[in-house]
Design a protein around this motif. Structure first.
Motif, short mmCIF file in Angstrom:
data_model
loop_
_atom_site.label_atom_id
_atom_site.label_comp_id
_atom_site.label_asym_id
_atom_site.label_seq_id
_atom_site.Cartn_x
_atom_site.Cartn_y
_atom_site.Cartn_z
N ASP A 279 0.83 -1.21 0.00
CA ASP A 279 0.00 0.00 0.00
C ASP A 279 0.87 1.26 0.00
O ASP A 279 0.55 2.25 -0.67
CB ASP A 279 -0.92 0.01 1.22
CG ASP A 279 -2.00 -1.04 1.13
OD1 ASP A 279 -2.13 -1.68 0.07
OD2 ASP A 279 -2.71 -1.25 2.13
N ARG A 280 1.96 1.20 0.75
CA ARG A 280 2.83 2.38 0.85
C ARG A 280 3.43 2.76 -0.49
O ARG A 280 3.52 3.95 -0.84
CB ARG A 280 3.94 2.09 1.85
CG ARG A 280 4.96 3.22 2.04
CD ARG A 280 6.21 2.68 2.69
NE ARG A 280 6.88 1.69 1.86
CZ ARG A 280 7.81 0.85 2.30
NH1 ARG A 280 8.19 0.88 3.58
NH2 ARG A 280 8.36 -0.03 1.47
N ASP A 281 3.85 1.78 -1.25
CA ASP A 281 4.55 2.05 -2.51
C ASP A 281 3.62 2.15 -3.72
O ASP A 281 4.08 2.45 -4.83
CB ASP A 281 5.58 0.93 -2.77
CG ASP A 281 6.63 0.85 -1.67
OD1 ASP A 281 6.87 1.88 -1.01
OD2 ASP A 281 7.19 -0.24 -1.46
N ALA A 282 2.35 1.90 -3.52
CA ALA A 282 1.42 1.92 -4.66
C ALA A 282 1.13 3.35 -5.10
O ALA A 282 1.22 4.31 -4.33
CB ALA A 282 0.12 1.22 -4.29
N LEU A 283 0.75 3.48 -6.37
CA LEU A 283 0.37 4.77 -6.93
C LEU A 283 -0.91 5.28 -6.25
O LEU A 283 -1.80 4.50 -5.92
CB LEU A 283 0.14 4.62 -8.43
CG LEU A 283 -0.44 5.82 -9.19
CD1 LEU A 283 0.61 6.93 -9.27
CD2 LEU A 283 -0.89 5.40 -10.59
N TYR A 312 -16.34 12.11 -5.36
CA TYR A 312 -15.34 12.96 -6.00
C TYR A 312 -14.20 13.26 -5.02
O TYR A 312 -14.42 13.55 -3.84
CB TYR A 312 -16.00 14.25 -6.47
CG TYR A 312 -15.04 15.34 -6.90
CD1 TYR A 312 -14.54 15.37 -8.19
CD2 TYR A 312 -14.64 16.34 -6.01
CE1 TYR A 312 -13.67 16.37 -8.59
CE2 TYR A 312 -13.78 17.35 -6.39
CZ TYR A 312 -13.29 17.36 -7.68
OH TYR A 312 -12.43 18.35 -8.06
N GLY A 313 -12.97 13.21 -5.53
CA GLY A 313 -11.81 13.60 -4.73
C GLY A 313 -11.26 12.51 -3.83
O GLY A 313 -10.24 12.75 -3.16
N SER A 314 -11.89 11.34 -3.79
CA SER A 314 -11.39 10.27 -2.92
C SER A 314 -10.02 9.79 -3.39
O SER A 314 -9.78 9.62 -4.59
CB SER A 314 -12.36 9.09 -2.90
OG SER A 314 -13.61 9.47 -2.37
N GLU A 315 -9.13 9.58 -2.44
CA GLU A 315 -7.80 9.05 -2.75
C GLU A 315 -7.85 7.54 -2.81
O GLU A 315 -8.37 6.90 -1.89
CB GLU A 315 -6.77 9.51 -1.71
CG GLU A 315 -5.37 9.03 -2.01
CD GLU A 315 -4.38 9.44 -0.94
OE1 GLU A 315 -3.68 10.46 -1.14
OE2 GLU A 315 -4.30 8.74 0.09
N LEU A 316 -7.30 6.95 -3.86
CA LEU A 316 -7.32 5.51 -4.04
C LEU A 316 -5.89 4.98 -4.05
O LEU A 316 -5.01 5.55 -4.68
CB LEU A 316 -7.98 5.12 -5.37
CG LEU A 316 -9.36 5.71 -5.67
CD1 LEU A 316 -9.85 5.21 -7.02
CD2 LEU A 316 -10.35 5.32 -4.58
N ILE A 317 -5.68 3.89 -3.34
CA ILE A 317 -4.42 3.14 -3.46
C ILE A 317 -4.54 2.30 -4.72
O ILE A 317 -5.40 1.42 -4.80
CB ILE A 317 -4.18 2.26 -2.22
CG1 ILE A 317 -4.09 3.13 -0.96
CG2 ILE A 317 -2.95 1.41 -2.39
CD1 ILE A 317 -4.06 2.34 0.33
N ALA A 326 -8.65 -0.25 -13.28
CA ALA A 326 -7.59 -0.09 -12.29
C ALA A 326 -7.93 -0.95 -11.09
O ALA A 326 -9.08 -1.01 -10.65
CB ALA A 326 -7.45 1.37 -11.88
N SER A 327 -6.91 -1.65 -10.58
CA SER A 327 -7.07 -2.41 -9.34
C SER A 327 -6.73 -1.48 -8.19
O SER A 327 -5.60 -0.99 -8.08
CB SER A 327 -6.13 -3.62 -9.35
OG SER A 327 -6.17 -4.30 -8.11
N VAL A 328 -7.72 -1.23 -7.32
CA VAL A 328 -7.55 -0.19 -6.30
C VAL A 328 -8.01 -0.67 -4.93
O VAL A 328 -8.63 -1.73 -4.79
CB VAL A 328 -8.36 1.07 -6.69
CG1 VAL A 328 -7.93 1.61 -8.03
CG2 VAL A 328 -9.86 0.78 -6.68
N LYS A 329 -7.67 0.16 -3.94
CA LYS A 329 -8.13 -0.08 -2.57
C LYS A 329 -8.57 1.25 -1.99
O LYS A 329 -7.85 2.25 -2.06
CB LYS A 329 -7.00 -0.67 -1.73
CG LYS A 329 -7.38 -0.97 -0.28
CD LYS A 329 -6.18 -1.58 0.45
CE LYS A 329 -6.51 -1.93 1.87
NZ LYS A 329 -5.33 -2.51 2.58
#
Length: 483
Positions: A279-283, A312-317, A326-329
Motif C-alpha cells: 500500500d505504501r509504494d502503490a500509486l 469525487y476527490g477520494s484518494e485511491l491506493i 484499475a485495481s484499487v483499494k
C-alpha cells in the motif's frame, strides 16, 4: 553359582545380556527385563542411559520438526491472506510435507489408484514412454495435493510427541537416577566379578523415597518413572541419591524462543509488512467524477458486482492501472474501478483548483467535460486556484450560464459540444473555449478558444454562414470560423 553382586547369595538367574549370576534380590530389583529375563545392574544402567538419551533426543527433534513444519504452514497461510494466491500458498504450506507425501504416493493402494488414472488417460496410448511420463505427472500432482495435508498432520503429531516427551524424559531420568545411585544393589557389599564396571558402595541418604514402581519388559518405562515388568518390583522404601542432572533446558528454551520469533517474524512480514509496503509504494489516484462505482470484478453495466460508490476527490491506493480498469483499494476495500475516472495527484489538484465555487463543480458534473477542461488547462499551461484561472457558473440548469452544450460540429454525434468560459482572477481576462467528444472513446477534441467579454453569460451558440456565433446576455457576440 553365587550372585555376582551379593557373593553370599546363590544365583537364581543370569543376566540376559552378559550372563552374570543374579540372586533373588537382584532379579526382583532389575529395572528392565528382556523376554522375561532380568538384567544385571550394569546392563540395567546402560539401558537406562540409552533410554534417557533417546527420550531427550526425541524431545528436541520433535520440537524442531514441529517448528519447521508449522513455519511453512504459517507461511502458506500468510501468503494466501496477503495475496489471495491459493496455488503459491498451497505449495509453500506443503514444503515440509513433501517427504511424507512422497512416501504416501508409494503406498500400494494409492499406486493402484494412480495406475487406474494413468490407464484411463492412456487407453489408446501403448507407448511405454508416454505411460511413464503420465505416471510421473500423476504422482507429482498427488504429492502437490497431499503435501500440505501431510505437513499439517506431521506438525500436529510432532506437537503431541513433544508434549508427551516431558513425561518420558522424566520417567527415564527417574530410572537412571535410581540405577546410578545403586539402590537396586544397596548393601554393604562391593560388587565384584565385572572387570570394566565396579559399582561403589552406596551410603544411606536422606533424599525422598522413590515410590513403588513396576518393571516394564523390553526396556520401556512405566508412567511412574521406572521401567516395569509384570512380575518384578522395586522395593517400596528404596531411596535414591539424586545425582546432578545435565539438562538441555537452555537449548530447548532457545529453540522455542527462536521458533516463536521465526513464526512471528514470518506472520508479521506477510500479514503486516507486505500489505503495508504494498500500500505504501502503490500509486495514488483520485476520483474526478461525483460518484464512481467500486466493483468486485472488471465488468461494467451490472449491479451484482458493485461494492461501493466512491465520491469525487477520494484518494485511491492503485495497484495496477490500464486503459480500461484499475485495481484499487479504498476505505480498506479492494476492487476495480474504471480508469478514465481516475487522475494522478498533479492532474487532480489542477482540476480541483478550476472550480471558482461549489456551484461550478456541481454544474459541470460530466466526467468527459471535466476532462476537457483539464486538457485545455494542461495544453495551455494555465494555473488554477484563487490566483489562476477559474470557472464561475450559476446553479446547474440555470440559463444563461458560463457553460453551454450546443451541436456545432457534428449534428449526428452522440454527444453535444461543450462550451465554457474561464476567467483569470489576477487580470480579469476571460476566454471562451469549445470541445467536442469522440463517439467511441468520449475523448475530448479541442475546437477553439477566443477572447470573451469581461462580463456576461452565454445565451446561445449557433452556426451561421460558416461562422460560430457565441451570444452573451449583455448583447455582446463572439464569432469564430467554423473550420
Amino acid at each position: 553359582m553365587n550372585c555376582y553382586i551379593h557373593l553370599d547369595k546363590p544365583a537364581v538367574a543370569t543376566c540376559h545380556e552378559c550372563g552374570m549370576g543374579l540372586c533373588r534380590d537382584c532379579v526382583d530389583n532389575s529395572a528392565y527385563t528382556i523376554d522375561n529375563h532380568p538384567l544385571c545392574h550394569d546392563c540395567n544402567l546402560k539401558q537406562a542411559s540409552a533410554d534417557l538419551a533417546d527420550a531427550k533426543s526425541k524431545k528436541i527433534w520433535s520440537l524442531v520438526k514441529f517448528i519447521f513444519g508449522s513455519s511453512f504452514l504459517l507461511l502458506g497461510i500468510s501468503i494466501y491472506s496477503s495475496t489471495g494466491d491459493i496455488m503459491n500458498a498451497w505449495i509453500y504450506a506443503g514444503i515440509a510435507g513433501i517427504p511424507a507425501a512422497f512416501r504416501s504416493t508409494r503406498d500400494s493402494k494409492r499406486e493402484q489408484v494412480r495406475k487406474g488414472v494413468r490407464d484411463a488417460l492412456t487407453t489408446d496410448m501403448m507407448d511405454s514412454v508416454s505411460n511413464t511420463f503420465i505416471d510421473l505427472l500423476v504422482r507429482i500432482a498427488a504429492i502437490i495435493i497431499l503435501a500440505p495435508i501431510t505437513a499439517a498432520f506431521a506438525a500436529i503429531k510432532n506437537l503431541f510427541i513433544f508434549i508427551s516427551s516431558f513425561g518420558k524424559v522424566k520417567n527415564a531420568q527417574l530410572a537412571y537416577d535410581y540405577l546410578s545411585s545403586g539402590q537396586d544393589i544397596a548393601e554393604d557389599v562391593t560388587p565384584v566379578g565385572v572387570s570394566d564396571s565396579v559399582v561403589p558402595q552406596i551410603a544411606p541418604t536422606t533424599t525422598p523415597d522413590i515410590p513403588q514402581q513396576t518393571i516394564l519388559e523390553s526396556g520401556n518405562l512405566s508412567s511412574a518413572g521406572v521401567p516395569q515388568s509384570p512380575v518384578s518390583y522395586i522395593p517400596q522404601g528404596a531411596s535414591a541419591a539424586v545425582m546432578p542432572k545435565k539438562t538441555n533446558t537452555g537449548l530447548l528454551v532457545g529453540i522455542v524462543l527462536g521458533g516463536l520469533l521465526l513464526a512471528g517474524g514470518i506472520m508479521g512480514y506477510f500479514l503486516w509488512y507486505v500489505p503495508y509496503a504494498k500500500d505504501r509504494d502503490a500509486l495514488r489516484t483520485y476520483v474526478l467524477a461525483d460518484n464512481v462505482f467500486l466493483r468486485s470484478s472488471q465488468m461494467a453495466g451490472v449491479e451484482y458486482n458493485i461494492l461501493e460508490k466512491i465520491p469525487y476527490g477520494s484518494e485511491l491506493i492503485t495497484y495496477n492501472k490500464n486503459a480500461e480498469w484499475a485495481s484499487v483499494k479504498v476505505n480498506g476495500i479492494e476492487g476495480y474501478m474504471a480508469s478514465p475516472y481516475l487522475l494522478t495527484q498533479a492532474d487532480f489538484n489542477l482540476l480541483n483548483g478550476v472550480w471558482g465555487d461549489a456551484d461550478s463543480r456541481m454544474c459541470i458534473s460530466s466526467s468527459k467535460c471535466r476532462l476537457a477542461i483539464l486538457d485545455f488547462y494542461k495544453d495551455n499551461q494555465l494555473a488554477s486556484g484563487s490566483t489562476g484561472w477559474q470557472i464561475y457558473t450559476k446553479n446547474k440548469g440555470q440559463k444563461p450560464n458560463t457553460v453551454f452544450y450546443p451541436r456545432l460540429y457534428d449534428k449526428s454525434s452522440k454527444f453535444t459540444d461543450f462550451v465554457f468560459v474561464t476567467k483569470n482572477n489576477a487580470s480579469g481576462e476571460r476566454v471562451v473555449v469549445c470541445y467536442s467528444f469522440d463517439n467511441e472513446t468520449e475523448t475530448p477534441v479541442f475546437r477553439f478558444k477566443s477572447a470573451a467579454p469581461s462580463e456576461g453569460y452565454i445565451k446561445n451558440a449557433t452556426v451561421s454562414y460558416g461562422k460560430i456565433k457565441i451570444s452573451f446576455d449583455n448583447y455582446e457576440t463572439v464569432e469564430i470560423p467554423l473550420y
